[in-house]
Design a protein around this motif. Structure first.
Motif, PDB file in Angstrom:
ATOM      1  N   ILE A  35      12.046   1.430   3.473  1.00 54.12           N
ATOM      2  CA  ILE A  35      12.369   1.624   4.873  1.00 54.12           C
ATOM      3  C   ILE A  35      11.105   1.543   5.711  1.00 54.12           C
ATOM      4  N   ARG A  36      11.281   1.371   7.011  1.00 51.82           N
ATOM      5  CA  ARG A  36      10.151   1.256   7.918  1.00 51.82           C
ATOM      6  C   ARG A  36       9.254   2.492   7.822  1.00 51.82           C
ATOM      7  N   ALA A  37       7.960   2.252   8.018  1.00 50.67           N
ATOM      8  CA  ALA A  37       7.030   3.379   8.075  1.00 50.67           C
ATOM      9  C   ALA A  37       7.308   4.186   9.338  1.00 50.67           C
ATOM     10  N   ALA A  89       7.618  -4.347   3.573  1.00 49.14           N
ATOM     11  CA  ALA A  89       7.305  -5.290   4.646  1.00 49.14           C
ATOM     12  C   ALA A  89       6.680  -4.574   5.828  1.00 49.14           C
ATOM     13  N   ASP A  90       5.817  -5.285   6.567  1.00 49.51           N
ATOM     14  CA  ASP A  90       5.226  -4.713   7.774  1.00 49.51           C
ATOM     15  C   ASP A  90       6.283  -4.485   8.843  1.00 49.51           C
ATOM     16  N   SER A  91       7.293  -5.339   8.884  1.00 51.40           N
ATOM     17  CA  SER A  91       8.383  -5.166   9.841  1.00 51.40           C
ATOM     18  C   SER A  91       9.687  -5.626   9.213  1.00 51.40           C
ATOM     19  N   GLU A 109       0.809  -1.214   0.000  1.00 48.89           N
ATOM     20  CA  GLU A 109       0.000   0.000   0.000  1.00 48.89           C
ATOM     21  C   GLU A 109       0.850   1.275   0.000  1.00 48.89           C
ATOM     22  N   ARG A 110       1.936   1.308   0.762  1.00 48.27           N
ATOM     23  CA  ARG A 110       2.764   2.520   0.808  1.00 48.27           C
ATOM     24  C   ARG A 110       3.414   2.778  -0.541  1.00 48.27           C
ATOM     25  N   MET A 111       3.818   1.717  -1.209  1.00 48.87           N
ATOM     26  CA  MET A 111       4.424   1.859  -2.530  1.00 48.87           C
ATOM     27  C   MET A 111       3.390   2.379  -3.529  1.00 48.87           C
ATOM     28  N   ALA A 148      10.626  -8.738   6.576  1.00 45.06           N
ATOM     29  CA  ALA A 148      11.843  -8.762   5.770  1.00 45.06           C
ATOM     30  C   ALA A 148      13.010  -8.687   6.737  1.00 45.06           C
ATOM     31  N   ASP A 149      14.136  -9.303   6.365  1.00 50.34           N
ATOM     32  CA  ASP A 149      15.336  -9.066   7.155  1.00 50.34           C
ATOM     33  C   ASP A 149      16.265  -8.127   6.392  1.00 50.34           C
ATOM     34  N   TYR A 150      17.409  -7.829   6.969  1.00 54.11           N
ATOM     35  CA  TYR A 150      18.263  -6.782   6.420  1.00 54.11           C
ATOM     36  C   TYR A 150      18.843  -7.122   5.054  1.00 54.11           C
TER      37      TYR A 150
END
Length: 217
Positions: free
Chosen positions: A214-216, A188-190, A32-34, A158-160
């Motif tokens: 990046i994180r929201a 990703a949500d987190s 959604e953010r994208m 997601a991881d780094y």
């Protein structure tokens, strides 16, 4: 963090007329953010390859409402009256593909296959203009592979380094379209350190992912 981008910077990568594969089933599993960032940028003439166009105000429906979509390849548009109206008016062209055929065409694109053989659509309008082959006495349509300039993924974690896991029905199209986009952008949500996602829970390995949002804030 792998290819870390703000949504606006990710949207800047997408040119006019690009083809986008977008995850989600009625917007469940859509990034959604994208999508919001693409709407804010206003880049148009897009070809969307997805299961559906969600609903007005949700998921891919936001792109439709903003007038940014030129062509859609999907299994149905029945939940979005705006998509239907724009198809009837000629503002959007639609290629409707049986759902199983659609995901297999995407899988074929990602795997480098020349297409898929399916009996689905024989004797209907789906067959028009397509090659038919006979294998062991049975007829099959030859369905061509699908790829896209970008695959936009909605993940749970997601991881780094870009390994992704999904929650419940958000699995839908996301892991498959990650194979078939020339550039893969994941939201990703987190985002967690490497090792937090168990190896057997990784559904999209980081090698397939080019950028993470990046994180929201």
């Amino acid at each position: 963090m792998k290819g870390a981008l703000k949504p606006a910077a990710a949207a800047e990568m997408i040119p006019e007329g690009a083809s986008l594969m977008i995850g989600g089933f009625m917007a469940v599993g859509s990034p959604e953010r994208m999508i919001d960032a693409i709407v804010a940028r206003g880049v148009g003439g897009l070809t969307i390859i997805a299961n559906d166009t969600a609903m007005p105000g949700k998921g891919i429906g936001k792109l439709v409402s903003a007038g940014l979509v030129r062509h859609i390849i999907a299994s149905h548009i029945g939940l979005n009256p705006e998509t239907q109206a724009k198809m009837i008016s000629g503002e959007i062209t639609c290629e409707l593909v049986p759902q199983g055929t659609l995901i297999e065409r995407i899988r074929a694109g990602g795997m480098g296959l020349g297409g898929v053989l399916t009996p689905t659509g024989l004797g209907t309008e789906v067959e028009d203009g397509k090659q038919v082959v006979t294998v062991e006495g049975k007829r099959f349509l030859v369905e061509t592979p699908l790829k896209a300039d970008f695959a936009l993924i909605g993940a749970w974690q997601a991881d780094y380094v870009g390994n992704l896991s999904y929650m419940l029905t958000a699995h839908n199209f996301n892991p498959i379209i990650a194979l078939a986009g020339r550039t893969v952008i994941a939201e990703a949500d987190s985002i967690v350190p490497v090792g937090v996602i168990p190896p057997d829970a990784v559904k999209t390995p980081g090698v397939l992912v080019d950028h993470l949002l990046i994180r929201a804030s």
